[in-house]
Each structure stands twice: as C-alpha cells, then as structure tokens.
Design an enzyme around this catalytic site. Structure first.
Site, PDB file in Angstrom:
ATOM      1  N   GLY A   1      27.798  48.145  29.094  1.00 10.73           N
ATOM      2  CA  GLY A   1      26.816  48.578  30.083  1.00 10.73           C
ATOM      3  C   GLY A   1      25.527  47.800  30.063  1.00 10.73           C
TER       4      GLY A   1
ATOM      5  CE1 TYR B   1      36.399  49.716  34.494  1.00 10.68           C
ATOM      6  CE2 TYR B   1      34.537  50.184  35.938  1.00 10.68           C
ATOM      7  CZ  TYR B   1      35.880  50.326  35.614  1.00 10.68           C
ATOM      8  OH  TYR B   1      36.698  51.080  36.424  1.00 10.68           O
TER       9      TYR B   1
ATOM     10  NE  ARG C   1      27.036  42.225  38.395  1.00 15.80           N
ATOM     11  CZ  ARG C   1      27.382  41.815  37.178  1.00 15.80           C
ATOM     12  NH1 ARG C   1      26.437  41.551  36.280  1.00 15.80           N
ATOM     13  NH2 ARG C   1      28.646  41.665  36.850  1.00 15.80           N
TER      14      ARG C   1
ATOM     15  CD  GLN D   1      28.226  45.237  32.192  1.00 11.28           C
ATOM     16  OE1 GLN D   1      27.752  45.607  31.131  1.00 11.28           O
ATOM     17  NE2 GLN D   1      29.444  45.590  32.593  1.00 11.28           N
TER      18      GLN D   1
ATOM     19  NE  ARG E   1      31.021  46.295  48.453  1.00  8.91           N
ATOM     20  CZ  ARG E   1      30.664  45.054  48.770  1.00  8.91           C
ATOM     21  NH1 ARG E   1      29.629  44.502  48.170  1.00  8.91           N
ATOM     22  NH2 ARG E   1      31.343  44.361  49.649  1.00  8.91           N
TER      23      ARG E   1
ATOM     24  CG  HIS F   1      27.579  38.220  29.909  1.00 13.09           C
ATOM     25  ND1 HIS F   1      28.514  37.206  30.040  1.00 13.09           N
ATOM     26  CD2 HIS F   1      28.045  39.040  28.936  1.00 13.09           C
ATOM     27  CE1 HIS F   1      29.499  37.401  29.176  1.00 13.09           C
ATOM     28  NE2 HIS F   1      29.246  38.500  28.494  1.00 13.09           N
TER      29      HIS F   1
ATOM     30  CE1 TYR G   1      33.500  37.577  48.198  1.00 17.89           C
ATOM     31  CE2 TYR G   1      32.232  37.744  46.181  1.00 17.89           C
ATOM     32  CZ  TYR G   1      32.320  37.869  47.544  1.00 17.89           C
ATOM     33  OH  TYR G   1      31.226  38.274  48.276  1.00 17.89           O
TER      34      TYR G   1
END
Length: 225
Positions: free
Chosen positions: A108, A105, A112, A110, A87, A174, A46
C-alpha cells in the site's frame, strides 16, 4: 483516426497516459522523461500501445503537417465512472459503500496522483484551443499512497471500513506524480479541486447508482439495490 484527420484537415487530440513512463526512475515525471517500461510485461499492451500511438501521432505531424495535440493523463476520478471498472478509486468507493473490505495490493505504499474530472476537461480544452503540441502532463501533483487514499475514503464514507491486503500485481509502478510545470507555463492550467473535495461528489453519484436515491438508502439502512 490520424488518416481521417489528415483527409479532412482536422486538429487531432491524442489522450495518452502517464503509463508511458512505466515504473519511473525519475520522480516526479516530466514530459522529457522517456520512461522505464517492460515491453513484454503483463501491462505492456496498454503502456506500449499508448507509446506507439504517440509515435504515430508525431510521425503524422512531422510527415504530413497534421495539427496534433498530445495529453498524458494521470489518474482521474469523478461521477459517472463505471462502478466496477477495477480502478483503485472506484474499487475503494464501491467497496466502502457496500460494506466490503478495501482491497490494497502489496504494502500500500505505492503512490498515485488523483485529479477530478472537471480539471482534466479544462486542461484538454485549453490544449486543443492553444497552439502547443505537447505532450503535456495533465494530472494533480498531490501524491497519495494507496493506504492514504484508503484513509480518505474511510473518512468520507465509513471510518470503520476494513482494509484487506492482497499480493501485488506484476510491474505495478511504485510512484506516480506529474510535473505540470509545462502545462502551467504554456496552457495556464493547473488542477483546482483537491481529493477531499472531489471525492464526496463521486461518492454521492456512486451511492445513488448502487442503492438508488439517497433517501431510500438512508431508510433501508444502506442495503444494496
């Protein structure tokens, strides 16, 4: 598609991704950052696929004078997403509605950034209608850890929803946060809908599709349809 755009003299939009930055060593990420990508990792098909698409797009622009626009899209959520697409927002919302544990995962921590779909659409339209090639980061600079996202989902759907930790996936970035200064300056764009306002709109859509209409979901105690 680039060849077709060249033949019919069309303006070409490439919807690239924040994944071109890989597991970034620069935070937040600006468009001039070249990224930190593992070319043979489990995510590389990807990451590198999108990076190659940007390369081809710019080669057609330089070599064939093709009009192109490049958007680097950060995590986007909203109604009509596939319920089981894997997602993180879809996972958390579907799990909370189904009374399942929210799967986090790693630790927790990390991060976004999550933008509502209508903000993204507005950014893409401004990009296509404007005169700047890009690439442009299109994302919401609001940064959340996975645990913070889980808390927002709990607050929106079920305060008693459990969190279940699982081993992290390989090469999971991360941190992820867009610097949108360039989009602000050249497109006059920035996202307007914060997570706490956009998420309930997605939840309502998921609830209807998982359980049927909301009234029946209430009267049946939230059983799965």
């Amino acid at each position: 598609m680039l060849g077709l755009a060249k033949r019919i003299n069309a303006r070409f939009l490439l919807t690239s991704t924040s994944e071109v930055y890989g597991d970034p060593l620069q935070h937040p990420q600006v468009e001039t950052y070249w990224g930190n990508v593992n070319p043979i990792g489990v995510r590389s098909c990807y990451d590198e696929g999108k990076r190659t698409a940007e390369t081809l797009t710019m080669d057609y622009h330089r070599g064939a004078n093709l009009e192109v626009r490049i958007a680097r899209i950060f995590n986007t959520y909203g109604p009509r997403m596939c319920i089981d697409d894997g997602r993180v927002v879809s996972n958390f919302v579907a799990q909370a509605l189904r009374k399942e544990p929210l799967t986090v995962y790693g630790d927790g921590k990390q991060t976004r950034s999550f933008q509502y779909v209508s903000d993204l659409v507005e950014g893409l339209m401004r990009l296509m209608e404007g005169e700047h090639i890009g690439p442009f980061n299109l994302g919401n600079p609001g940064e959340f850890t996975m645990l913070e996202l889980a808390k927002v989902v709990q607050d929106t759907i079920d305060p008693n929803a459990k969190i279940e930790f699982r081993p992290n996936t390989q090469d999971d970035p991360h941190k992820r946060k867009p610097d949108i200064s360039r989009a602000k300056e050249h497109l006059g764009w920035e996202p307007k809908i914060p997570l706490h306002k956009g998420l309930p709109l997605m939840v309502n859509d998921f609830r209807k599709r998982i359980f049927g209409d909301q009234d029946s979901a209430t009267t049946t105690g939230g059983q799965q349809g």
